[in-house]
Structure formats: C-alpha cells, structure tokens
Design an enzyme around this catalytic site. Structure first.
Site, mmCIF file in Angstrom:
data_model
loop_
_atom_site.group_PDB
_atom_site.id
_atom_site.type_symbol
_atom_site.label_atom_id
_atom_site.label_comp_id
_atom_site.label_asym_id
_atom_site.label_seq_id
_atom_site.Cartn_x
_atom_site.Cartn_y
_atom_site.Cartn_z
ATOM 1 N N HIS A 125 0.864 -4.612 3.815
ATOM 2 C CA HIS A 125 -0.334 -4.013 4.426
ATOM 3 C C HIS A 125 -1.623 -4.664 3.928
ATOM 4 C CE1 HIS A 125 -0.348 -1.334 0.775
ATOM 5 N NE2 HIS A 125 -1.656 -1.475 0.922
ATOM 6 N N ASP A 155 7.355 -2.972 2.690
ATOM 7 C CA ASP A 155 5.917 -3.214 2.567
ATOM 8 C C ASP A 155 5.624 -4.317 1.548
ATOM 9 O OD1 ASP A 155 3.228 -3.023 3.089
ATOM 10 O OD2 ASP A 155 2.897 -1.316 1.765
ATOM 11 N N GLY A 227 -7.444 -1.321 -3.211
ATOM 12 C CA GLY A 227 -7.664 -2.632 -3.805
ATOM 13 C C GLY A 227 -6.627 -2.955 -4.863
ATOM 14 N N ASN A 228 -5.982 -1.901 -5.420
ATOM 15 C CA ASN A 228 -4.898 -2.112 -6.384
ATOM 16 C C ASN A 228 -3.591 -2.502 -5.703
ATOM 17 O OD1 ASN A 228 -6.415 0.087 -8.485
ATOM 18 N ND2 ASN A 228 -5.257 -1.567 -9.438
ATOM 19 N N SER A 229 -3.487 -2.268 -4.404
ATOM 20 C CA SER A 229 -2.236 -2.551 -3.694
ATOM 21 C C SER A 229 -1.819 -4.004 -3.892
ATOM 22 C CB SER A 229 -2.394 -2.268 -2.204
ATOM 23 O OG SER A 229 -2.538 -0.896 -1.960
ATOM 24 N N LEU A 284 26.881 -1.440 7.157
ATOM 25 C CA LEU A 284 28.214 -0.911 7.445
ATOM 26 C C LEU A 284 28.353 -0.452 8.890
ATOM 27 C CD1 LEU A 284 29.209 1.213 4.301
ATOM 28 C CD2 LEU A 284 30.193 -0.956 5.064
ATOM 29 N N GLY A 285 27.252 -0.147 9.538
ATOM 30 C CA GLY A 285 27.338 0.314 10.918
ATOM 31 C C GLY A 285 27.771 1.760 11.024
#
Length: 381
Positions: A125, A155, A227-229, A284-285
């Site tokens: 993001h 993310d 801003g720390n992301s 695995l479906g």
C-alpha cells in the site's frame, strides 16, 4: 529509695543518648552497614539475567542504517464537479477536447534494505499505483526505485535501488519472540525522517482482522503512525522481527495497537517475487469451516482444533487424495490446524509437489491421508 532512683535517672538518660550517637556514627561496632544512614535507602541489585539495558542505542545503530524513507507520487485526474458528471457534459468535454485537471498526489512510507544488491522490503500500500518512488537513505543518499514485485495478499512489495555500499539489516527469529519482549519501531512517521519508538510485543499470531488474506501479525504497543508502514520492528539487539504494516486507530494516529508482518514470512515472499515475479503458494483445493462445538464434542475432539471440509475442487490435490466433504482435518504433518488459520498458512508455505500427511476423522474413525500439494491458482484462474 525515691531519692536513689532520681539520682540514677539522669546518668541513664545521658548513657542512652551517648549510645545512640555512637551507633549512628560508628555502626561497625555492632556489624551494622551504614549504607542506610544519611537518609539513603539500601539498593538491592537484581540478578544479571533480569537486568535490562540502560540504552538501546546499539540496537538502533545496528538497524537504523538499513531503514529507508520512501516518498511516492502519482498523477491523478481531479474529480469533476457533480453538475458535470452527467453523460451529456462528459460527451461535451470529450468532443471539445477539454481535459480534466490533473494533480500530483504524494504519499510516504518506509522500507528495509535486506541485501547489499539493493533489494528493499516495504508494504504494497506504500507504493501502490505510484508513478515515481524515491528512496532516501539515512546517510543522505537518494535513488529512484523500481518495483520488482508486489503481493497484495500479504500487503508486501519488493523494490530495488542501484547504489553501492548499502547497509543491510540483521534478521531475527520471530518464532522465538514472546509477549513482553522489548521491541523498537523504526520508520518515517509523518515524514519526520528516521524515528525510533520503543514498546513491547503485546501479542503474537494475530489474525482474523481482514487486513490481508494471510495474517499472522505481531502486535506491539510501540508507537506506529502514518509513514511507519514498511519500516522495521526490531528486537533489543537490532534484529528484524517484522515489517510494520498497520495500526488499529480511531484517530488515524498511534493508539497502542500496531501490527507487523513477521520477517520470516516477508523474506519468503520476497524470495519468490525476485525469483519468479510472483508468490508461489501451496494449495489443496478444499473449502473448510471451523468445526462446530457440537460435532467436536460428539467426536471427543478439542473444541479449538479441527476444520470440517465443506467442499473439494474436482481434480484438485485434496480430491485426488480421496478427501471428501464431511471429513474433519485435525493436523497436517503433525501440526494442529487450529480453527483453520494455522493449517491454511502451513499449506500456503508448502512448495507445490511436496507431499503432506493429513490426519482426519471420518465417521468417527481416525484416518491418515497423504496428499501432494498443488500450486494455488490466481484470482483469474
């Protein structure tokens, strides 16, 4: 007799006063320690194993040079006023070649230099849809970054810059992190530049927050702000435990609940993005749901472990192995599946082609089924 006691009274009082004065000034006469004299309390040293550092400057010195500030920009068209949103007005604008006004939208975040070749981990993001990504290092150098790959399901994103003599971060082991451990968050809050905040690990294994598809967050009360992301969550030795990803806040600022993606998961995602350009996940479906309490009780199963298969994909790995709807999965390769979250993460981390042993309960009977993990289809498939 009365006169005799009156005669002794003053010598006794004087003797007691002299004894008090002597003991106060010369406590060693009776083996006493004078460390409590002059109004000072005696200090009892804690065992060395319980003593914490007086400063985390060495941890910061080790980790901070590998944390970068990220500034992005993208050009967006300004939204038309409401009266111009009618199709007639849009046609009029297009026919007369009237262009919508554009503006440059800027945002900021953080990133971590993982290796000296210039690969940087950050959040998806932070750089999503950016036209330009500028990376600023702690030593003052800057460079434009290219996007190597992104993984919206965790993310995470990988960038690359072309600079020499890059400082890299030391990797820690988030699986050994415990609630109460001291951690430091390093990043670029509100564009202030390199900033360090300190707290503890508040919880591990947080999931079910619907922030990403695959969740296993480390929760911390270290102050994390916009801003720390993409910045680093490190331990008291400066080793990377996680990538700061999100906060829970009603105000938009830190309220003591920050969430970081564990570094081992982030590094696995990074490796796939660099090598394959996408993330390779096991599959695995099957469709599952947590086992209802009544069914768990009837089969004598722990109420907090087990998932029931509600459907299988025809021709998928589970279908080929003989798993059917109604089977209750309790463990995979001996690891409990919990309410399904742990099992899903385990399978996702398993390489396609590897075989796993699945313990199930079918009609009250415990059985073991082997399945060859497939490759998880993408959304279009």
């Amino acid at each position: 007799m009365k006169e005799f006691f009156q005669f002794l009274r003053w010598p006794v009082v004087c003797g007691l006063l002299a004894a008090i004065i002597i003991l106060d000034h010369f406590p060693n006469f009776l083996g006493l320690d004078n460390s409590t004299s002059n109004g000072q309390s005696q200090q009892i040293a804690a065992p060395a194993s319980l003593q914490g550092p007086y400063s985390y400057s060495q941890a910061v010195k080790q980790a901070a040079p590998a944390v970068v500030n990220i500034y992005t920009s993208k050009t967006v068209k300004q939204e038309l006023p409401r009266r111009y949103r009618d199709p007639f007005f849009r046609f009029f604008l297009q026919r007369n070649n009237i262009q919508q006004k554009e503006r440059v939208e800027r945002s900021l975040g953080s990133g971590i230099i993982i290796n000296p070749n210039g690969y940087i981990l950050t959040n998806n993001h932070v750089i999503k849809e950016a036209d330009e990504i500028l990376v600023l290092l702690q030593d003052g150098r800057e460079a434009l970054a290219t996007v190597i790959g992104t993984d919206p399901e965790t993310d995470l994103a990988v960038l690359k810059i072309d600079l020499s003599d890059l400082e890299t971060i030391t990797i820690g082991d988030p699986s050994q992190a415990m609630v109460g451990d001291v951690v430091l968050a390093i990043g670029n809050p509100y564009g202030f530049g390199h900033t360090v905040t300190q707290g503890i690990i508040s919880a591990t294994g947080r999931y079910g927050l619907r922030l990403t598809t695959y969740e296993n967050f480390i929760q911390t009360d270290a102050a994390i702000n916009p801003g720390n992301s993409g910045g680093a969550l490190v331990d008291a030795q400066g080793k990377l435990l996680g990538i700061n990803t999100a906060i829970q806040s009603n105000s938009g600022g830190s309220q003591g609940i920050g969430l970081a993606t564990p570094s081992d998961l982030a590094l696995r995602i990074m490796s796939d993005l660099i090598q394959y350009g996408k993330v390779i996940r096991g599959w695995l479906g099957i469709e599952v749901q947590a086992i209802p309490a009544a069914i768990a009780q009837s089969y004598n199963l722990p109420f907090n472990n087990g998932v029931i298969i509600t459907g299988t994909y025809r021709g998928g790995p589970a279908d080929d192995s003989g798993l059917v709807g109604g089977d209750i999965i309790t463990s995979i390769n001996g690891q409990p599946v919990g309410d399904g979250h742990a099992g899903m993460n385990f399978i996702a981390a398993t390489r396609p082609g590897e075989e796993v042993a699945i313990e199930i309960v079918r009609e009250g009977q415990i059985m073991n089924v082997n399945a060859v993990v497939g490759s998880r289809p993408n959304a279009r498939e």
